[in-house]
Design a protein around this motif. Structure first.
Motif, PDB file in Angstrom:
ATOM      1  N   PHE A   1       0.808  -1.159   0.102  1.00 46.44           N
ATOM      2  CA  PHE A   1      -0.033  -0.066  -0.051  1.00 46.44           C
ATOM      3  C   PHE A   1       0.906   1.242   0.051  1.00 46.44           C
ATOM      4  O   PHE A   1       0.466   2.160  -0.817  1.00 46.44           O
ATOM      5  CB  PHE A   1      -0.977  -0.152   1.085  1.00 46.44           C
ATOM      6  CG  PHE A   1      -1.768   1.201   1.472  1.00 46.44           C
ATOM      7  CD1 PHE A   1      -2.733   1.709   0.724  1.00 46.44           C
ATOM      8  CD2 PHE A   1      -1.509   2.233   2.334  1.00 46.44           C
ATOM      9  CE1 PHE A   1      -3.270   2.620   0.774  1.00 46.44           C
ATOM     10  CE2 PHE A   1      -2.091   3.310   2.579  1.00 46.44           C
ATOM     11  CZ  PHE A   1      -3.203   3.601   1.977  1.00 46.44           C
TER      12      PHE A   1
ATOM     13  N   HIS B   1      -5.586  -1.672  12.434  1.00 42.97           N
ATOM     14  CA  HIS B   1      -6.094  -2.834  11.699  1.00 42.97           C
ATOM     15  C   HIS B   1      -7.194  -3.582  12.608  1.00 42.97           C
ATOM     16  O   HIS B   1      -7.240  -3.624  13.607  1.00 42.97           O
ATOM     17  CB  HIS B   1      -4.959  -3.643  11.160  1.00 42.97           C
ATOM     18  CG  HIS B   1      -4.427  -4.547  12.410  1.00 42.97           C
ATOM     19  ND1 HIS B   1      -4.907  -5.706  13.012  1.00 42.97           N
ATOM     20  CD2 HIS B   1      -3.102  -3.947  12.920  1.00 42.97           C
ATOM     21  CE1 HIS B   1      -4.037  -6.040  13.936  1.00 42.97           C
ATOM     22  NE2 HIS B   1      -2.906  -5.154  14.211  1.00 42.97           N
TER      23      HIS B   1
ATOM     24  N   TYR C   1      -6.002   5.177   8.734  1.00 41.26           N
ATOM     25  CA  TYR C   1      -6.510   4.071   7.690  1.00 41.26           C
ATOM     26  C   TYR C   1      -6.822   2.941   9.009  1.00 41.26           C
ATOM     27  O   TYR C   1      -6.160   2.820   9.606  1.00 41.26           O
ATOM     28  CB  TYR C   1      -5.636   3.710   6.883  1.00 41.26           C
ATOM     29  CG  TYR C   1      -5.158   4.447   5.527  1.00 41.26           C
ATOM     30  CD1 TYR C   1      -6.014   4.591   4.637  1.00 41.26           C
ATOM     31  CD2 TYR C   1      -4.361   5.315   5.639  1.00 41.26           C
ATOM     32  CE1 TYR C   1      -5.820   5.484   3.295  1.00 41.26           C
ATOM     33  CE2 TYR C   1      -4.052   6.331   4.610  1.00 41.26           C
ATOM     34  CZ  TYR C   1      -4.853   6.438   3.371  1.00 41.26           C
ATOM     35  OH  TYR C   1      -4.730   7.243   2.430  1.00 41.26           O
TER      36      TYR C   1
ATOM     37  N   VAL D   1      -7.317  -1.013   8.164  1.00 40.50           N
ATOM     38  CA  VAL D   1      -6.861  -2.151   7.478  1.00 40.50           C
ATOM     39  C   VAL D   1      -7.658  -3.496   7.852  1.00 40.50           C
ATOM     40  O   VAL D   1      -7.481  -3.698   8.774  1.00 40.50           O
ATOM     41  CB  VAL D   1      -5.534  -2.446   7.315  1.00 40.50           C
ATOM     42  CG1 VAL D   1      -5.203  -3.349   6.192  1.00 40.50           C
ATOM     43  CG2 VAL D   1      -4.686  -1.091   7.189  1.00 40.50           C
ATOM     44  N   THR D   2      -8.374  -3.831   6.664  1.00 37.12           N
ATOM     45  CA  THR D   2      -9.202  -5.149   7.003  1.00 37.12           C
ATOM     46  C   THR D   2      -8.330  -6.300   6.993  1.00 37.12           C
ATOM     47  O   THR D   2      -7.121  -6.238   6.416  1.00 37.12           O
ATOM     48  CB  THR D   2     -10.345  -5.239   6.185  1.00 37.12           C
ATOM     49  OG1 THR D   2      -9.616  -5.631   4.733  1.00 37.12           O
ATOM     50  CG2 THR D   2     -11.215  -4.067   6.173  1.00 37.12           C
TER      51      THR D   2
ATOM     52  N   GLU E   1      -8.627  -8.567   4.889  1.00 34.02           N
ATOM     53  CA  GLU E   1      -8.477  -8.879   3.399  1.00 34.02           C
ATOM     54  C   GLU E   1      -7.677  -7.658   2.864  1.00 34.02           C
ATOM     55  O   GLU E   1      -7.583  -7.604   1.698  1.00 34.02           O
ATOM     56  CB  GLU E   1     -10.115  -8.816   2.834  1.00 34.02           C
ATOM     57  CG  GLU E   1     -10.944  -9.966   3.233  1.00 34.02           C
ATOM     58  CD  GLU E   1     -11.520  -9.694   4.496  1.00 34.02           C
ATOM     59  OE1 GLU E   1     -11.675  -8.587   5.018  1.00 34.02           O
ATOM     60  OE2 GLU E   1     -11.686 -10.627   5.149  1.00 34.02           O
ATOM     61  N   SER E   2      -6.834  -6.949   3.792  1.00 35.56           N
ATOM     62  CA  SER E   2      -6.013  -6.021   3.060  1.00 35.56           C
ATOM     63  C   SER E   2      -6.901  -4.936   2.304  1.00 35.56           C
ATOM     64  O   SER E   2      -6.043  -4.566   1.484  1.00 35.56           O
ATOM     65  CB  SER E   2      -4.899  -6.679   2.031  1.00 35.56           C
ATOM     66  OG  SER E   2      -4.119  -7.574   2.930  1.00 35.56           O
ATOM     67  N   GLU E   3      -7.913  -4.470   2.702  1.00 34.61           N
ATOM     68  CA  GLU E   3      -8.432  -3.229   2.239  1.00 34.61           C
ATOM     69  C   GLU E   3      -8.122  -2.144   3.196  1.00 34.61           C
ATOM     70  O   GLU E   3      -8.307  -2.311   4.497  1.00 34.61           O
ATOM     71  CB  GLU E   3      -9.947  -3.546   2.155  1.00 34.61           C
ATOM     72  CG  GLU E   3     -10.468  -4.567   1.235  1.00 34.61           C
ATOM     73  CD  GLU E   3     -11.866  -4.886   1.313  1.00 34.61           C
ATOM     74  OE1 GLU E   3     -12.670  -4.087   2.066  1.00 34.61           O
ATOM     75  OE2 GLU E   3     -12.288  -5.841   0.619  1.00 34.61           O
ATOM     76  N   PHE E   4      -7.652  -1.087   2.706  1.00 34.40           N
ATOM     77  CA  PHE E   4      -7.265   0.205   3.453  1.00 34.40           C
ATOM     78  C   PHE E   4      -8.574   1.146   3.338  1.00 34.40           C
ATOM     79  O   PHE E   4      -8.901   1.667   2.242  1.00 34.40           O
ATOM     80  CB  PHE E   4      -5.924   0.570   2.688  1.00 34.40           C
ATOM     81  CG  PHE E   4      -4.627  -0.133   3.190  1.00 34.40           C
ATOM     82  CD1 PHE E   4      -3.921   0.157   4.090  1.00 34.40           C
ATOM     83  CD2 PHE E   4      -4.743  -1.433   2.406  1.00 34.40           C
ATOM     84  CE1 PHE E   4      -2.913  -0.460   4.469  1.00 34.40           C
ATOM     85  CE2 PHE E   4      -3.605  -2.316   2.687  1.00 34.40           C
ATOM     86  CZ  PHE E   4      -2.587  -1.651   3.737  1.00 34.40           C
ATOM     87  N   GLN E   5      -9.195   1.195   4.346  1.00 40.81           N
ATOM     88  CA  GLN E   5     -10.282   2.421   4.474  1.00 40.81           C
ATOM     89  C   GLN E   5      -9.811   3.470   5.103  1.00 40.81           C
ATOM     90  O   GLN E   5      -9.393   3.507   6.187  1.00 40.81           O
ATOM     91  CB  GLN E   5     -11.336   1.503   5.299  1.00 40.81           C
ATOM     92  CG  GLN E   5     -11.643   0.191   4.880  1.00 40.81           C
ATOM     93  CD  GLN E   5     -12.979  -0.226   5.606  1.00 40.81           C
ATOM     94  OE1 GLN E   5     -12.976  -0.102   6.978  1.00 40.81           O
ATOM     95  NE2 GLN E   5     -13.487  -1.528   5.316  1.00 40.81           N
TER      96      GLN E   5
END
Length: 186
Positions: A72, A126, A174, A176-177, A179-183
């Motif tokens: 990321f 996370h 951020y 981080v989920t 599933e490696s999604e950065f919100q």
């Protein structure tokens, strides 16, 4: 040991001891010195005039997210950031598990700002964080909406702390989920 008239040290045990430097040992140390001195010429001092960082990144210590975080960051700040990790990331800035974590981060922020002229701070919290589970609720990860809200609250608390100290720095938050999604947290 006593000094000989030629400045060479001699042992009082008449040379029958193992601590005397052998010819081979002397040559080995001389060779090491001769080889290492030219290598020092390649060393460059770490002067801020020579390099700048775009940001200071704060992440959690959880190894499960390191690869995703590096990927990321490579997309948004290719190799131009300082990085520090503390358990819980934003939670550490609230003084968890000790006030020393907050102090350590602020010291790193001060140094990064002074030495590398950073322009922003990026904080990466996370999902399924053990630090949050140990302080807030061991079952926090079972309620995704609540988990996100708790992280959001601490991330925004960290934002206010940094903004108060360095109002000219941008701060990106951020979540981080797994599933490696950065919100992006606002």
């Amino acid at each position: 040991m006593k000094n000989d008239f030629k400045g060479i040290q001699k042992c009082s045990c008449q040379g029958n001891c193992s601590h005397l430097l052998s010819r081979r040992g002397f040559m080995r140390s001389l060779l090491t010195t001769v080889v290492s001195i030219p290598l020092l010429e390649f060393a460059q001092p770490a002067l801020s005039a020579n390099h700048h960082a775009k940001a200071l990144v704060l992440s959690c210590i959880d190894f499960r997210f390191m690869t995703a975080e590096q990927q990321f960051l490579a997309n948004i700040l290719p190799q131009q950031y300082d990085w520090t990790a503390l358990a819980g990331a934003s939670l550490a800035l609230s003084g968890f598990p000790h006030e020393a974590e907050s102090t350590a981060f602020l010291d790193q922020l001060d140094l990064s700002y002074k030495l590398h002229s950073i322009e922003k701070v990026i904080i990466l919290d996370h999902e399924d964080c053990g630090a949050y589970a140990s302080l807030i609720d061991p079952n926090l990860h079972q309620n995704p909406e609540r988990e996100y809200q708790v992280h959001s609250d601490y991330l925004n608390q960290a934002y206010r702390m940094i903004d108060h100290r360095y109002p000219n720095l941008d701060v990106e938050l951020y979540f981080v989920t797994l599933e490696s999604e950065f919100q992006l947290v606002t």
